[in-house]
Design an enzyme around this catalytic site. Structure first.
Site, short mmCIF file in Angstrom:
data_model
loop_
_atom_site.label_atom_id
_atom_site.label_comp_id
_atom_site.label_asym_id
_atom_site.label_seq_id
_atom_site.Cartn_x
_atom_site.Cartn_y
_atom_site.Cartn_z
N ASN A 1 0.92 -1.31 0.01
CA ASN A 1 -0.20 0.10 0.08
C ASN A 1 0.97 1.20 0.24
O ASN A 1 1.41 1.60 1.01
CB ASN A 1 -0.77 -0.03 1.37
CG ASN A 1 -1.66 1.21 1.58
OD1 ASN A 1 -1.84 2.03 0.41
ND2 ASN A 1 -2.18 1.51 2.64
N LYS B 1 0.16 4.34 -0.44
CA LYS B 1 -0.65 5.46 0.28
C LYS B 1 -0.32 6.53 -1.08
O LYS B 1 -0.20 6.55 -2.11
CB LYS B 1 -0.07 5.84 1.43
CG LYS B 1 -0.03 4.65 2.37
CD LYS B 1 -0.16 4.86 3.88
CE LYS B 1 0.02 3.60 4.57
NZ LYS B 1 0.07 3.84 6.06
N GLU C 1 -6.98 4.71 7.55
CA GLU C 1 -6.83 6.14 7.28
C GLU C 1 -8.03 6.78 6.60
O GLU C 1 -8.49 8.05 6.93
CB GLU C 1 -5.54 6.52 6.51
CG GLU C 1 -4.34 6.17 7.30
CD GLU C 1 -3.10 5.64 6.45
OE1 GLU C 1 -2.78 5.88 5.05
OE2 GLU C 1 -2.11 5.31 7.25
N SER D 1 3.54 -1.85 10.32
CA SER D 1 4.87 -1.92 10.56
C SER D 1 5.59 -3.29 10.13
O SER D 1 6.29 -3.83 10.92
CB SER D 1 5.40 -1.55 11.98
OG SER D 1 4.70 -0.26 12.24
N GLY E 1 2.74 2.40 10.61
CA GLY E 1 3.42 3.56 10.50
C GLY E 1 4.06 3.98 11.74
O GLY E 1 4.78 4.90 11.74
N HIS F 1 -9.60 1.06 4.78
CA HIS F 1 -8.31 1.47 5.50
C HIS F 1 -8.49 2.34 6.57
O HIS F 1 -9.22 3.35 6.43
CB HIS F 1 -7.14 2.01 4.37
CG HIS F 1 -5.70 1.91 5.16
ND1 HIS F 1 -5.42 3.24 5.93
CD2 HIS F 1 -4.88 1.08 4.85
CE1 HIS F 1 -4.33 2.70 6.39
NE2 HIS F 1 -3.89 1.65 5.78
N GLU G 1 -5.32 -4.62 10.68
CA GLU G 1 -4.22 -3.71 10.86
C GLU G 1 -4.59 -2.86 12.09
O GLU G 1 -5.41 -2.16 12.13
CB GLU G 1 -4.36 -2.81 9.61
CG GLU G 1 -4.01 -3.38 8.34
CD GLU G 1 -3.31 -2.15 7.24
OE1 GLU G 1 -2.44 -2.64 6.97
OE2 GLU G 1 -4.08 -1.42 7.11
C1 PEP Z 1 -0.71 0.19 6.17
O1 PEP Z 1 -0.96 1.65 6.25
O2 PEP Z 1 -1.53 -0.44 5.46
C2 PEP Z 1 0.45 -0.02 6.93
C3 PEP Z 1 0.45 -1.60 7.42
O3 PEP Z 1 1.52 0.77 6.92
P1 PEP Z 1 2.80 0.51 7.65
O4 PEP Z 1 3.43 -0.76 6.98
O5 PEP Z 1 3.71 1.55 7.31
O6 PEP Z 1 2.58 0.44 9.17
#
Ligand code: PEP
Length: 253
Positions: free
Chosen positions: A9, A11, A97, A212, A173, A95, A167
């Protein structure tokens, strides 16, 4: 039985040209991995160019969002048929976000997921709890509500095709990963709910972990019974680190 699935992803990162350069560097690094499905979700403007760069490879194209409507006066939005036209195989919906920054409800996510499936684009439906919810011991309840609401319009006979991404918001992040055991606990509960919702198909649905994920932790996470892959943000932006994740998911060092 469930084929591992790793998705990037990106973003709001990378231009069409940068996406194309990524593909040129990344594809040779994963050409020996045949046991893992891989997809990349760039921003909308990069879809077409990245799609061309991936065309003769097994790496699939994915979108980060979609509108549930077919067409019309929806300024700034993108319809499912438009994703089909540029070759998307998957699209991320719900997601965290989008849920928190753009007020997407479970009902909106459900409509998007169903619209995608109707166009044969496979939805990656994201769920996850906030730190506050985890600390208040509400994780399982929050995830249950999100699953029931977000998957409400998936026809039973197509359920096996969808992907769920767990998630935890506090791990996205932040560099904080859920321990494999913590993640497995939630994945097992998700698997159970998927069984309640869809019967036998619940055992076929792939559940990715996201938050992460890095080359160093992907293998241990994926060694858990109900973790079938990963949705990767930050560590998917460099060809080398994303390729390492894919290789380790496929069992090589
Ligand atoms: C995401 O936003 O889907 C995600 C898992 O981000 P990160 O791997 O940077 O934590």
């Amino acid at each position: 039985m469930r084929r591992p699935f790793i998705a990037a992803n990106w973003k709001m990162h990378k231009s069409p040209l940068e996406a194309e350069s990524f593909a040129a560097a990344f594809l040779p690094l994963v050409e020996k991995v045949t046991s893992v499905d891989v997809a990349i979700a760039p921003p909308f403007p990069a879809l077409e160019r990245l799609g061309r760069a991936l065309a003769r490879s097994p790496v699939a194209l994915a979108a980060q969002n979609v509108n549930a409507e077919e067409q019309g006066a929806f300024t700034g939005e993108v319809a499912p048929g438009m994703l089909v036209a540029v070759g998307c195989r998957y699209a991320i919906v719900g997601h965290s976000e989008r849920r928190t920054l753009y007020a997407e409800s479970d009902a909106m996510v459900a409509a998007k997921a169903a619209a995608l499936l109707a166009h044969d684009v496979l939805p990656i439906v994201c769920v996850g709890e906030s730190l506050e919810q985890r600390e208040a011991d509400r994780t399982l309840q929050v995830i249950e509500t999100q699953l029931a609401g977000s998957l409400a319009s998936i026809p039973k006979e197509r359920a096996a095709e969808i992907v769920v991404a767990y998630e935890p918001i506090w791990a996205i992040g932040t560099g904080k990963t859920a321990t494999p055991e913590m993640a497995q606990e939630v994945h097992a509960m998700i698997r159970e709910r998927l069984g309640d919702l869809f019967g036998a198909a619940g055992a076929e649905i792939r559940i990715q972990y996201g938050g992460s994920v890095k080359p160093d932790n992907v293998a241990e996470l994926m060694s858990q019974t109900d973790i079938d892959g990963a949705l990767v943000g930050g560590a998917s932006l460099e060809p080398e680190s994303f390729a390492q994740i894919v290789n380790r998911a496929g069992g090589s060092a």
